[in-house]
Write a protein that holds these residues in place. Structure first.
Motif, PDB file in Angstrom:
ATOM      1  N   THR A   1       0.693  -1.409  -0.037  1.00  0.00           N
ATOM      2  CA  THR A   1      -0.323   0.259   0.399  1.00  0.00           C
ATOM      3  C   THR A   1       0.796   1.167  -0.394  1.00  0.00           C
ATOM      4  O   THR A   1       0.325   2.319  -0.786  1.00  0.00           O
ATOM      5  CB  THR A   1      -0.586   0.140   1.134  1.00  0.00           C
ATOM      6  N   SER A   2       1.766   1.117   0.437  1.00  0.00           N
ATOM      7  CA  SER A   2       2.754   2.118   0.894  1.00  0.00           C
ATOM      8  C   SER A   2       3.124   2.519  -0.363  1.00  0.00           C
ATOM      9  O   SER A   2       3.590   3.787  -1.485  1.00  0.00           O
ATOM     10  CB  SER A   2       4.290   2.235   1.946  1.00  0.00           C
ATOM     11  N   TYR A   3       3.967   1.713  -1.275  1.00  0.00           N
ATOM     12  CA  TYR A   3       4.418   2.237  -2.778  1.00  0.00           C
ATOM     13  C   TYR A   3       2.983   2.398  -3.515  1.00  0.00           C
ATOM     14  O   TYR A   3       3.718   3.522  -4.133  1.00  0.00           O
ATOM     15  CB  TYR A   3       4.799   0.295  -3.202  1.00  0.00           C
ATOM     16  N   HIS A   4       2.064   2.228  -3.492  1.00  0.00           N
ATOM     17  CA  HIS A   4       0.886   2.761  -4.640  1.00  0.00           C
ATOM     18  C   HIS A   4       0.630   4.107  -3.987  1.00  0.00           C
ATOM     19  O   HIS A   4       0.707   4.744  -4.954  1.00  0.00           O
ATOM     20  CB  HIS A   4      -0.076   1.047  -4.301  1.00  0.00           C
ATOM     21  N   LEU A   5       0.416   4.079  -2.669  1.00  0.00           N
ATOM     22  CA  LEU A   5      -0.025   5.562  -2.305  1.00  0.00           C
ATOM     23  C   LEU A   5       0.983   6.606  -2.350  1.00  0.00           C
ATOM     24  O   LEU A   5       1.177   7.606  -3.298  1.00  0.00           O
ATOM     25  CB  LEU A   5       0.254   5.634  -0.278  1.00  0.00           C
ATOM     26  N   ARG A   6       2.348   6.377  -2.636  1.00  0.00           N
ATOM     27  CA  ARG A   6       3.731   7.120  -3.261  1.00  0.00           C
ATOM     28  C   ARG A   6       3.708   6.872  -4.706  1.00  0.00           C
ATOM     29  O   ARG A   6       3.511   8.173  -5.494  1.00  0.00           O
ATOM     30  CB  ARG A   6       5.056   6.635  -2.941  1.00  0.00           C
ATOM     31  N   ILE A   7       3.286   6.701  -5.812  1.00  0.00           N
ATOM     32  CA  ILE A   7       2.777   6.017  -7.266  1.00  0.00           C
ATOM     33  C   ILE A   7       1.591   7.186  -7.387  1.00  0.00           C
ATOM     34  O   ILE A   7       1.484   8.401  -8.308  1.00  0.00           O
ATOM     35  CB  ILE A   7       2.371   5.726  -7.777  1.00  0.00           C
ATOM     36  N   LEU A   8       0.653   7.387  -6.485  1.00  0.00           N
ATOM     37  CA  LEU A   8      -0.903   7.846  -6.775  1.00  0.00           C
ATOM     38  C   LEU A   8      -0.568   9.686  -6.358  1.00  0.00           C
ATOM     39  O   LEU A   8      -1.020  10.642  -7.209  1.00  0.00           O
ATOM     40  CB  LEU A   8      -1.540   7.405  -5.375  1.00  0.00           C
ATOM     41  N   ALA A   9       0.435   9.828  -5.138  1.00  0.00           N
ATOM     42  CA  ALA A   9       0.933  10.427  -5.469  1.00  0.00           C
ATOM     43  C   ALA A   9       1.698  11.824  -6.322  1.00  0.00           C
ATOM     44  O   ALA A   9       1.650  12.296  -6.243  1.00  0.00           O
ATOM     45  CB  ALA A   9       1.561  10.842  -3.909  1.00  0.00           C
ATOM     46  N   LYS A  10       2.492  10.781  -6.593  1.00  0.00           N
ATOM     47  CA  LYS A  10       3.357  11.687  -7.119  1.00  0.00           C
ATOM     48  C   LYS A  10       2.717  11.922  -8.427  1.00  0.00           C
ATOM     49  O   LYS A  10       3.173  12.323  -9.427  1.00  0.00           O
ATOM     50  CB  LYS A  10       4.545  10.277  -7.738  1.00  0.00           C
ATOM     51  N   TYR A  11       2.133  11.039  -8.861  1.00  0.00           N
ATOM     52  CA  TYR A  11       0.856  11.901 -10.793  1.00  0.00           C
ATOM     53  C   TYR A  11      -0.303  12.652  -9.532  1.00  0.00           C
ATOM     54  O   TYR A  11      -1.461  13.302 -10.692  1.00  0.00           O
ATOM     55  CB  TYR A  11       0.133  10.725 -10.852  1.00  0.00           C
ATOM     56  N   GLY A  12      -0.434  13.415  -8.889  1.00  0.00           N
ATOM     57  CA  GLY A  12      -0.983  14.032  -8.422  1.00  0.00           C
ATOM     58  C   GLY A  12      -3.206  13.688  -8.078  1.00  0.00           C
ATOM     59  O   GLY A  12      -3.488  14.598  -7.633  1.00  0.00           O
ATOM     60  N   PHE A  13      -2.310  12.598  -7.407  1.00  0.00           N
ATOM     61  CA  PHE A  13      -4.368  12.544  -7.184  1.00  0.00           C
ATOM     62  C   PHE A  13      -4.360  11.407  -5.312  1.00  0.00           C
ATOM     63  O   PHE A  13      -5.527  12.401  -5.167  1.00  0.00           O
ATOM     64  CB  PHE A  13      -4.127  10.286  -7.635  1.00  0.00           C
ATOM     65  N   ILE A  14      -2.905  11.965  -4.683  1.00  0.00           N
ATOM     66  CA  ILE A  14      -3.572  12.275  -3.424  1.00  0.00           C
ATOM     67  C   ILE A  14      -2.406  13.240  -2.759  1.00  0.00           C
ATOM     68  O   ILE A  14      -1.375  13.467  -3.992  1.00  0.00           O
ATOM     69  CB  ILE A  14      -3.083  10.746  -2.843  1.00  0.00           C
ATOM     70  N   GLU A  15      -2.674  13.437  -1.400  1.00  0.00           N
ATOM     71  CA  GLU A  15      -1.278  14.505  -0.770  1.00  0.00           C
ATOM     72  C   GLU A  15      -1.394  14.163   0.472  1.00  0.00           C
ATOM     73  O   GLU A  15      -2.225  13.594   1.004  1.00  0.00           O
ATOM     74  CB  GLU A  15      -1.787  15.621  -1.521  1.00  0.00           C
ATOM     75  N   LYS A  16      -0.325  14.725   0.978  1.00  0.00           N
ATOM     76  CA  LYS A  16      -0.481  14.156   2.579  1.00  0.00           C
ATOM     77  C   LYS A  16      -1.443  14.950   3.424  1.00  0.00           C
ATOM     78  O   LYS A  16      -1.662  16.259   2.928  1.00  0.00           O
ATOM     79  CB  LYS A  16       1.520  14.581   2.809  1.00  0.00           C
ATOM     80  N   ASP A  17      -1.666  14.223   4.518  1.00  0.00           N
ATOM     81  CA  ASP A  17      -2.281  15.282   4.851  1.00  0.00           C
ATOM     82  C   ASP A  17      -1.848  15.695   6.107  1.00  0.00           C
ATOM     83  O   ASP A  17      -1.455  15.217   7.269  1.00  0.00           O
ATOM     84  CB  ASP A  17      -4.018  14.043   6.138  1.00  0.00           C
ATOM     85  N   THR A  18      -1.369  16.891   6.231  1.00  0.00           N
ATOM     86  CA  THR A  18      -0.828  17.653   7.285  1.00  0.00           C
ATOM     87  C   THR A  18      -1.158  17.945   8.701  1.00  0.00           C
ATOM     88  O   THR A  18      -1.162  17.794   9.079  1.00  0.00           O
ATOM     89  CB  THR A  18      -0.110  19.303   6.505  1.00  0.00           C
ATOM     90  N   LYS A  19      -2.289  18.031   8.887  1.00  0.00           N
ATOM     91  CA  LYS A  19      -3.355  18.156   9.904  1.00  0.00           C
ATOM     92  C   LYS A  19      -3.520  16.892  10.934  1.00  0.00           C
ATOM     93  O   LYS A  19      -3.799  16.908  11.478  1.00  0.00           O
ATOM     94  CB  LYS A  19      -4.642  18.845   9.760  1.00  0.00           C
ATOM     95  N   LEU A  20      -3.082  15.508   9.951  1.00  0.00           N
ATOM     96  CA  LEU A  20      -3.495  14.404  10.452  1.00  0.00           C
ATOM     97  C   LEU A  20      -1.942  13.691  10.916  1.00  0.00           C
ATOM     98  O   LEU A  20      -1.470  13.416  11.893  1.00  0.00           O
ATOM     99  CB  LEU A  20      -4.123  13.743  10.075  1.00  0.00           C
ATOM    100  N   SER A  21      -0.771  13.806  10.009  1.00  0.00           N
ATOM    101  CA  SER A  21       0.033  13.648   9.906  1.00  0.00           C
ATOM    102  C   SER A  21       1.316  14.443  11.246  1.00  0.00           C
ATOM    103  O   SER A  21       1.288  15.201  11.203  1.00  0.00           O
ATOM    104  CB  SER A  21       1.286  13.965   8.452  1.00  0.00           C
ATOM    105  N   SER A  22       2.109  13.504  12.036  1.00  0.00           N
ATOM    106  CA  SER A  22       3.060  13.509  13.091  1.00  0.00           C
ATOM    107  C   SER A  22       4.023  12.500  12.969  1.00  0.00           C
ATOM    108  O   SER A  22       4.406  11.465  12.797  1.00  0.00           O
ATOM    109  CB  SER A  22       1.797  13.544  13.779  1.00  0.00           C
TER     110      SER A  22
END
Length: 249
Positions: free
Chosen positions: A61-82
């Motif tokens: 899941t981490s690998y595929h999430l990075r691909i989705l982020a690279k191509y602009g579909f998802i992004e880091k949720d800065t409000k929840l990430s810690s």
């Protein structure tokens, strides 16, 4: 599903993305399509959360999430990430794709990307429909009564099919505006009636018809909708595709 990009005086459509061929190819993977659907429907989640929901391992899941982020579909949720606990969120509520213009210098490339994506999307939608059908018997009787799987056949011209699709699309978008998923309320840009282009610039609605939503939420892992009588989030899928045309020959 076929839809028009213009809203013809209807309620503005929620925020969307028009992926370019490179983005579509990145999304042409059943796991990425499913992860994106879950994030759009359920809201922010970690790779561990998504691994638990899908039965995959966290590394995958981490690998595929990075691909989705690279191509602009998802992004880091800065409000929840810690610290090392990273939450991801969807950047758009849906994607749309256009049938390429014959005059486009990249028409063949665009057509290949769209065709490849549609095959993966159709497979994912079929999985969701089969899962929904398998759980129908155990649903509350109220939801059983309103559930439907219809088979309508008619002879239409392309113009007539486009008109019907546009009308149904308008109804669905209006409903999405009236009954938004909780985590999409007040999201930046969600109510401005625009579709974001692949370069993140705003694309005016009112262009050519033929837009096809490029991914659907995973309704089998729906979060709780808001309100006392809303026990589940509903992903309504509308398809207008000439699947029976060969039977008429």
């Amino acid at each position: 599903m076929t839809a028009k990009s213009s809203n013809n005086g209807r309620t503005p459509q929620p925020q969307g993305l028009m992926p370019n061929p490179e983005q579509l190819r990145a999304l042409t993977h059943p796991i990425r399509l499913r992860l994106l659907g879950i994030l759009r429907l359920n809201g922010s989640a970690t790779a561990t959360d998504l691994a638990r929901m899908t039965g995959l391992n966290t590394g995958s899941t981490s690998y595929h999430l990075r691909i989705l982020a690279k191509y602009g579909f998802i992004e880091k949720d800065t409000k929840l990430s810690s610290g090392r606990k990273l939450f991801w969120k969807a950047r758009q509520l849906y994607n749309v794709i256009d049938a390429p213009s014959e005059k486009s210098p990249n028409a063949e490339d665009e057509l290949d990307a769209a065709s490849g994506f549609m095959q993966v999307a159709a497979s994912e939608l079929s999985r969701q429909i089969l899962q929904a059908a398998s759980t129908w018997k155990s649903m509350d009787s109220t939801w059983q009564d309103i559930s439907t799987m219809s088979d309508y056949a008619m002879l239409l011209t392309p113009e007539e099919a486009d008109s019907i699709a546009s009308q149904v699309q308008g109804i669905l978008f209006d409903a999405m505006k009236r009954h938004p998923l909780v985590h999409w309320k007040n999201i930046d840009g969600a109510d401005d009636g625009t579709v974001r282009g692949s370069d993140d610039r705003t694309a005016e609605q009112g262009g050519e018809s033929g837009h096809t939503p490029a991914s659907a939420p995973d309704s089998s892992i729906a979060g709780q909708a808001e309100g006392p009588n809303r026990s589940r989030a509903i992903a309504m899928q509308f398809h207008l595709f000439p699947v029976a045309q060969d039977l008429l020959r």
